[in-house]
Design a protein around this motif. Structure first.
Motif, PDB file in Angstrom:
ATOM      1  N   PHE A 142       0.717  -1.110  -0.038  1.00 49.09           N
ATOM      2  CA  PHE A 142       0.001  -0.083  -0.093  1.00 49.09           C
ATOM      3  C   PHE A 142       0.798   1.366   0.030  1.00 49.09           C
ATOM      4  CE2 PHE A 142      -3.450   2.257   2.897  1.00 49.09           C
ATOM      5  CZ  PHE A 142      -4.028   2.774   1.628  1.00 49.09           C
ATOM      6  N   GLY A 143       1.018   1.906  -1.265  1.00 49.38           N
ATOM      7  CA  GLY A 143       1.894   2.949  -1.178  1.00 49.38           C
ATOM      8  C   GLY A 143       1.598   4.427  -0.981  1.00 49.38           C
ATOM      9  N   VAL A 144       1.520   4.793   0.145  1.00 51.39           N
ATOM     10  CA  VAL A 144       1.025   6.232   0.282  1.00 51.39           C
ATOM     11  C   VAL A 144       2.021   7.137   1.018  1.00 51.39           C
ATOM     12  CG1 VAL A 144      -0.507   7.540   1.800  1.00 51.39           C
ATOM     13  CG2 VAL A 144      -1.430   5.285   1.005  1.00 51.39           C
TER      14      VAL A 144
ATOM     15  N   GLY B  94       5.024  13.095   4.483  1.00 52.07           N
ATOM     16  CA  GLY B  94       4.764  12.155   5.913  1.00 52.07           C
ATOM     17  C   GLY B  94       3.332  12.119   5.948  1.00 52.07           C
TER      18      GLY B  94
ATOM     19  N   PHE C 100       8.985   3.705   3.537  1.00 52.77           N
ATOM     20  CA  PHE C 100       8.561   2.918   4.371  1.00 52.77           C
ATOM     21  C   PHE C 100       7.245   2.180   3.860  1.00 52.77           C
ATOM     22  CE2 PHE C 100       9.636   6.810   7.213  1.00 52.77           C
ATOM     23  CZ  PHE C 100      10.666   5.866   7.621  1.00 52.77           C
TER      24      PHE C 100
ATOM     25  N   MET D 267      14.810  -2.093   9.364  1.00 52.12           N
ATOM     26  CA  MET D 267      14.009  -1.177  10.134  1.00 52.12           C
ATOM     27  C   MET D 267      14.121  -2.042  11.752  1.00 52.12           C
ATOM     28  SD  MET D 267      12.684   0.878   8.260  1.00 52.12           S
ATOM     29  CE  MET D 267      11.204   1.822   9.196  1.00 52.12           C
TER      30      MET D 267
ATOM     31  N   MET E 169      12.297  -3.501  13.622  1.00 52.22           N
ATOM     32  CA  MET E 169      11.423  -5.041  13.531  1.00 52.22           C
ATOM     33  C   MET E 169      11.558  -5.338  12.127  1.00 52.22           C
ATOM     34  SD  MET E 169       9.186  -2.577  12.537  1.00 52.22           S
ATOM     35  CE  MET E 169       8.897  -1.806  14.263  1.00 52.22           C
TER      36      MET E 169
ATOM     37  N   HIS F  63       9.641  -6.122   9.108  1.00 52.38           N
ATOM     38  CA  HIS F  63       8.591  -5.852   8.479  1.00 52.38           C
ATOM     39  C   HIS F  63       8.433  -5.585   7.024  1.00 52.38           C
ATOM     40  CE1 HIS F  63       4.322  -4.294   9.895  1.00 52.38           C
ATOM     41  NE2 HIS F  63       4.631  -3.499   8.892  1.00 52.38           N
TER      42      HIS F  63
ATOM     43  N   THR G  12       9.956  -3.513   4.948  1.00 50.30           N
ATOM     44  CA  THR G  12       9.710  -2.383   4.511  1.00 50.30           C
ATOM     45  C   THR G  12      10.745  -1.787   3.500  1.00 50.30           C
ATOM     46  OG1 THR G  12       8.512  -1.940   6.542  1.00 50.30           O
ATOM     47  CG2 THR G  12       9.181   0.190   5.345  1.00 50.30           C
TER      48      THR G  12
ATOM     49  N   THR H  36       2.961   4.406  15.847  1.00 52.50           N
ATOM     50  CA  THR H  36       3.386   5.269  14.552  1.00 52.50           C
ATOM     51  C   THR H  36       2.763   5.126  13.284  1.00 52.50           C
ATOM     52  OG1 THR H  36       5.844   5.288  15.783  1.00 52.50           O
ATOM     53  CG2 THR H  36       5.445   6.245  13.460  1.00 52.50           C
ATOM     54  N   ALA H  37       2.301   3.842  12.997  1.00 57.11           N
ATOM     55  CA  ALA H  37       1.818   3.487  11.754  1.00 57.11           C
ATOM     56  C   ALA H  37       0.628   2.471  12.042  1.00 57.11           C
ATOM     57  CB  ALA H  37       2.965   2.694  10.949  1.00 57.11           C
ATOM     58  N   PRO H  38      -0.303   2.579  11.114  1.00 62.85           N
ATOM     59  CA  PRO H  38      -0.241   3.358   9.819  1.00 62.85           C
ATOM     60  C   PRO H  38      -0.623   4.953   9.917  1.00 62.85           C
ATOM     61  CG  PRO H  38      -2.292   2.019  10.094  1.00 62.85           C
ATOM     62  CD  PRO H  38      -1.573   1.535  11.151  1.00 62.85           C
TER      63      PRO H  38
ATOM     64  N   TYR I 258      -3.788  21.318  12.598  1.00 67.81           N
ATOM     65  CA  TYR I 258      -2.834  20.958  11.700  1.00 67.81           C
ATOM     66  C   TYR I 258      -3.127  21.290  10.437  1.00 67.81           C
ATOM     67  CZ  TYR I 258      -5.862  17.063  10.702  1.00 67.81           C
ATOM     68  OH  TYR I 258      -7.092  16.282  10.461  1.00 67.81           O
TER      69      TYR I 258
HETATM   70  C1  LIG Z   1       7.635  -0.226   9.858  1.00 69.64           C
HETATM   71  C2  LIG Z   1       6.894   0.727   8.882  1.00 69.64           C
HETATM   72  C3  LIG Z   1       5.960   0.286   8.281  1.00 69.64           C
HETATM   73  C4  LIG Z   1       5.268   1.113   7.307  1.00 69.64           C
HETATM   74  N1  LIG Z   1       4.439   0.915   6.042  1.00 69.64           N
HETATM   75  C5  LIG Z   1       3.716   1.570   5.547  1.00 69.64           C
HETATM   76  C6  LIG Z   1       3.428   1.244   4.257  1.00 69.64           C
HETATM   77  O1  LIG Z   1       3.356  -0.044   3.974  1.00 69.64           O
HETATM   78  N2  LIG Z   1       2.496   2.082   3.464  1.00 69.64           N
HETATM   79  C7  LIG Z   1       2.642   3.357   3.786  1.00 69.64           C
HETATM   80  O2  LIG Z   1       2.290   4.265   3.117  1.00 69.64           O
HETATM   81  N3  LIG Z   1       3.287   3.792   4.920  1.00 69.64           N
HETATM   82  C8  LIG Z   1       4.014   2.960   5.540  1.00 69.64           C
HETATM   83  N4  LIG Z   1       4.643   3.532   6.669  1.00 69.64           N
HETATM   84  C9  LIG Z   1       4.527   4.787   7.073  1.00 69.64           C
HETATM   85  C10 LIG Z   1       3.734   5.296   8.314  1.00 69.64           C
HETATM   86  O3  LIG Z   1       2.314   5.364   7.916  1.00 69.64           O
HETATM   87  C11 LIG Z   1       4.174   6.637   8.501  1.00 69.64           C
HETATM   88  O4  LIG Z   1       5.668   6.575   9.056  1.00 69.64           O
HETATM   89  C12 LIG Z   1       3.354   7.590   9.536  1.00 69.64           C
HETATM   90  O5  LIG Z   1       2.129   7.512   8.864  1.00 69.64           O
HETATM   91  C13 LIG Z   1       4.107   8.769  10.014  1.00 69.64           C
HETATM   92  O6  LIG Z   1       4.552   9.638   8.944  1.00 69.64           O
HETATM   93  P1  LIG Z   1       6.210  10.003   8.945  1.00 69.64           P
HETATM   94  O7  LIG Z   1       6.806   8.982   9.421  1.00 69.64           O
HETATM   95  O8  LIG Z   1       6.388  10.684   7.794  1.00 69.64           O
HETATM   96  O9  LIG Z   1       6.134  10.980  10.250  1.00 69.64           O
HETATM   97  P2  LIG Z   1       5.600  12.772  10.101  1.00 69.64           P
HETATM   98  O10 LIG Z   1       4.549  12.940   9.433  1.00 69.64           O
HETATM   99  O11 LIG Z   1       6.832  13.217   9.765  1.00 69.64           O
HETATM  100  O12 LIG Z   1       5.487  12.921  11.773  1.00 69.64           O
HETATM  101  C14 LIG Z   1       6.569  12.774  12.815  1.00 69.64           C
HETATM  102  C15 LIG Z   1       6.082  13.038  14.199  1.00 69.64           C
HETATM  103  O13 LIG Z   1       5.547  13.976  14.170  1.00 69.64           O
HETATM  104  C16 LIG Z   1       3.920  14.070  14.585  1.00 69.64           C
HETATM  105  N5  LIG Z   1       3.356  15.329  13.818  1.00 69.64           N
HETATM  106  C17 LIG Z   1       3.396  15.676  12.664  1.00 69.64           C
HETATM  107  N6  LIG Z   1       2.594  16.378  12.417  1.00 69.64           N
HETATM  108  C18 LIG Z   1       1.704  16.850  13.500  1.00 69.64           C
HETATM  109  C19 LIG Z   1       0.894  17.602  13.901  1.00 69.64           C
HETATM  110  N7  LIG Z   1       0.164  18.621  12.896  1.00 69.64           N
HETATM  111  N8  LIG Z   1       0.540  17.634  15.169  1.00 69.64           N
HETATM  112  C20 LIG Z   1       0.928  16.607  15.860  1.00 69.64           C
HETATM  113  N9  LIG Z   1       1.941  15.987  15.878  1.00 69.64           N
HETATM  114  C21 LIG Z   1       2.365  15.982  14.490  1.00 69.64           C
HETATM  115  C22 LIG Z   1       3.603  12.893  14.337  1.00 69.64           C
HETATM  116  O14 LIG Z   1       2.643  12.371  15.015  1.00 69.64           O
HETATM  117  C23 LIG Z   1       5.147  12.131  14.262  1.00 69.64           C
HETATM  118  O15 LIG Z   1       4.953  11.773  15.802  1.00 69.64           O
HETATM  119  C24 LIG Z   1       5.231   2.615   7.631  1.00 69.64           C
HETATM  120  C25 LIG Z   1       5.852   3.177   8.707  1.00 69.64           C
HETATM  121  C26 LIG Z   1       7.073   2.139   9.469  1.00 69.64           C
HETATM  122  C27 LIG Z   1       7.738   2.621  10.419  1.00 69.64           C
END
Ligand SMILES: Cc1cc2nc3c(=O)[nH]c(=O)nc-3n(C[C@H](O)[C@H](O)[C@H](O)COP(=O)(O)OP(=O)(O)OC[C@H]3O[C@@H](n4cnc5c(N)ncnc54)[C@H](O)[C@@H]3O)c2cc1C
Length: 568
Positions: free
Chosen positions: A305-307, A313, A338, A387, A389, A391, A393, A545-547, A568
């Motif tokens: 699932f590529g988002v 982020g 990820f 990563m 764990m 996963h 990724t 943290t995810a999704p 936000y």
């Molecule tokens: C092991 C793993 C597997 C994953 N698999 C997938 C996958 O298959 N497909 C996919 O699409 N994604 C995947 N992800 C991505 C995951 O969905 C994102 O990491 C997650 O949504 C957070 O996005 P980010 O890492 O860019 O964090 P950011 O958006 O950069 O946020 C960083 C931190 O800041 C906080 N933050 C940001 N903005 C605000 C705000 N306005 N108010 C309060 N807090 C805020 C967040 O809560 C977070 O704690 C995966 C991640 C991991 C770690």
């Protein structure tokens, strides 16, 4: 046909028209192809029309010596105005979809083959609202527009007052966040018990050593996932007509919860359950027939699932990957981060921007969802990421990756709505993963605290050890109730955004509380690989943290449930 037979038949049409016109519930018409004469009148008798670009409307009756017989002469002028209605009825001229939209005859024009799906989507949105309020609003509009304004205002106020005394109004405007009434399962049925027993039987055949070995190698649990697939558990949510079990989200949640509660990791295969929902709800019949039976049978795997993207982020609408239509295909360029299980999947659901953000009204417009067959596809580079764990990724790089236009799901530009649409299922299922983790940690902590003797007695006899485990157990139980409530609403087709989000949040927190209680009571042994605690500790942490990160759930609840300003 004789005159008498003609009139007798017409009475049936008149009765049908009257029933439709005064139907108390909203009626949305979906038009593909020709809606001539009576067909066009049926559309006008509905509350509004959703047309596909192939739709053509006309009143050709006068060319056959009659005129529109079930209200066309009354309804059309009310919609498009008298002079234009006269022209259309007197000439029988055809009106194509674009003109129909321009003159207000239809509310929406969608791609060929999508009118029904869009009408159902709108109907589903309406169905989420208070049924009495919607009916009263319909009545107020229907009767009010047929009378003078003073009388109409009286009618509207009476209709409004009828909504004040309803449960719908009290549910929404009563105590803040008071959820709607629904029946929620308090005990498992025999079928649900045997479902859990069947899953547990498989999961227990893959003990700690199996997961530890994979964890070390960062390898995918092929054998485990293949066995779950063969047994049909991963097709739980696919309807029987496409080869699945057609179970509810509650049962799907029980499957994932049981996997994690047995010490295994449902994260390796949970995504197929919720990704598939986007295909099921928004794919064309041809796409569903082509893919769902093969996914259900294990011939195809849809786990990717590529988002997420490095430069956007959590702010999904800012994603920068583009898909540009060129002839019969889309050309994709950009980058994702990820993205899990890409190397273990045949298909990937991809969210990309098809219209630049500066050319859309709302930033949520212009994003599209594609079902991409990634087997041997050119222009896609997959870089595995090591990563915390195991996963599976990856970082993905798209360099002119070509996706056939048939890979587009639903309408171009509406992808964000489609993804949002699948969020509740995703939240409930991920909450279930966490509940299973929480149960595993509590069970493991209790067993260890009962048998580990220090200072001449089991460590569990100390309140400092016992209470954190008891608190974690309560937190898991409370989160389970919220998951059950969200699942019950979901399975009844009711709105469940607040409950699904709260379930995900509470379950992830509860699992994390249990993980820490378990680590703490194990002392140094918690860090030793052979106890599996440190592995599960790393795995359980992910769902904070995810999704979606916990902060974003809090932001959702603050804004959408409590009515606080957007943060936000
Ligand atoms: C092991 C793993 C597997 C994953 N698999 C997938 C996958 O298959 N497909 C996919 O699409 N994604 C995947 N992800 C991505 C995951 O969905 C994102 O990491 C997650 O949504 C957070 O996005 P980010 O890492 O860019 O964090 P950011 O958006 O950069 O946020 C960083 C931190 O800041 C906080 N933050 C940001 N903005 C605000 C705000 N306005 N108010 C309060 N807090 C805020 C967040 O809560 C977070 O704690 C995966 C991640 C991991 C770690």
């Amino acid at each position: 046909m004789t005159d008498t037979a003609w009139r007798a038949q017409h009475v049936i049409f008149e009765q049908a028209a009257a029933a439709l016109l005064r139907c108390p519930a909203p009626v949305v018409a979906a038009v593909e192809g020709f809606a001539f004469g009576g067909g066009c009148e049926l559309g006008l008798l509905a509350d509004f029309i959703v047309a596909s670009e192939s739709a053509v409307f006309a009143f050709p009756e006068v060319t056959r010596g009659i005129f529109p017989g079930i209200g066309g002469t009354q309804l059309l002028p009310r919609v498009v105005g008298g002079p234009l209605a006269k022209e259309l009825i007197f000439t029988g001229r055809r009106v194509e979809a674009a003109e129909a939209k321009a003159i207000g005859l239809v509310n929406h024009v969608v791609s060929r083959g999508q009118a029904r799906a869009r009408a159902l989507e709108i109907a589903a949105t309406i169905a989420e609202n208070g049924p009495v309020a919607v009916r009263q609003a319909k009545k107020a509009i229907a009767y009010g527009t047929e009378t003078d304004l003073d009388t109409a205002m009286v009618l509207a106020i009476e209709a409004y007052n009828a909504t004040v005394v309803t449960e719908d109004r009290r549910e929404v405007h009563g105590a803040l966040g008071t959820p709607p009434m629904t029946t929620m399962p308090l005990t498992l049925t025999d079928e649900q018990r045997s479902l859990k027993a069947g899953v547990a039987e498989i999961a227990k055949r893959y003990p700690g050593e199996y997961w530890r070995e994979l964890d070390r190698e960062r390898a995918y649990p092929e054998a485990f996932v293949a066995e779950l697939t063969r047994a049909g558990y991963l097709a739980a949510l696919i309807p029987p007509e496409y080869g699945g079990a057609g179970l509810g989200i509650y049962e799907a949640g029980l499957i994932l919860e049981t996997i994690n509660a047995c010490g295994a990791n449902a994260g390796a295969c949970h995504a197929q359950m919720y990704i598939m929902g986007t295909l099921l709800r928004h794919g064309s019949e041809a796409q569903k027939r082509a893919y769902l039976p093969k996914i259900a049978g294990g011939e195809l795997r849809l786990q990717a699932f590529g988002v997420t993207e490095p430069n956007s982020g959590s702010d999904t609408t800012k994603l920068q990957t583009t898909a540009v239509r060129t002839g019969d295909r889309y050309v994709v360029n950009g980058q994702k981060i990820f993205i899990s299980r890409v190397l273990q999947s045949d298909l990937m659901l991809l969210l990309a921007r098809t219209t630049p953000v500066d050319r859309v009204k709302r930033k949520t417009d212009g994003l599209s969802v594609f079902l991409v067959d990634i087997r041997g596809i050119k222009g896609l580079e997959v870089r595995p990421l090591r990563m915390m764990m195991n996963h599976s990724t990856n970082a993905l790089f798209f360099d002119n990756m070509e996706v056939p236009a048939e890979g587009l799901l639903g309408e171009e530009g509406r992808g964000f709505a489609y993804i949002l649409d699948g969020m509740n299922a995703e939240r409930i299922l991920v909450a279930s993963d966490s509940l299973g983790d929480g149960r595993w940690f509590v069970e493991k902590a209790v067993a260890y605290s009962n048998q580990r003797v220090v200072f001449g007695r089991p460590i569990g006899a100390n309140q400092g050890v016992q209470f954190p485990i008891a608190k974690a157990h309560m937190a898991v139980g409370a989160a389970e109730l919220m998951r059950n409530r969200a699942a019950a609403l979901f399975d009844q087709g009711q709105a469940c955004g607040p409950e699904a989000n709260m379930a995900k949040y509470l379950a992830a927190e509860a699992a994390w509380e249990a993980a820490n209680a378990c680590m703490d009571c194990h002392g140094g042994y918690g860090y030793a690989e052979e106890y599996d605690v440190e592995r599960k500790f790393r795995e359980a942490r992910l769902y904070k943290t995810a999704p979606i990160s916990q902060n974003l759930v809090l932001a959702y609840v603050g804004e959408h449930v409590l009515g606080l300003p957007r943060s936000y």
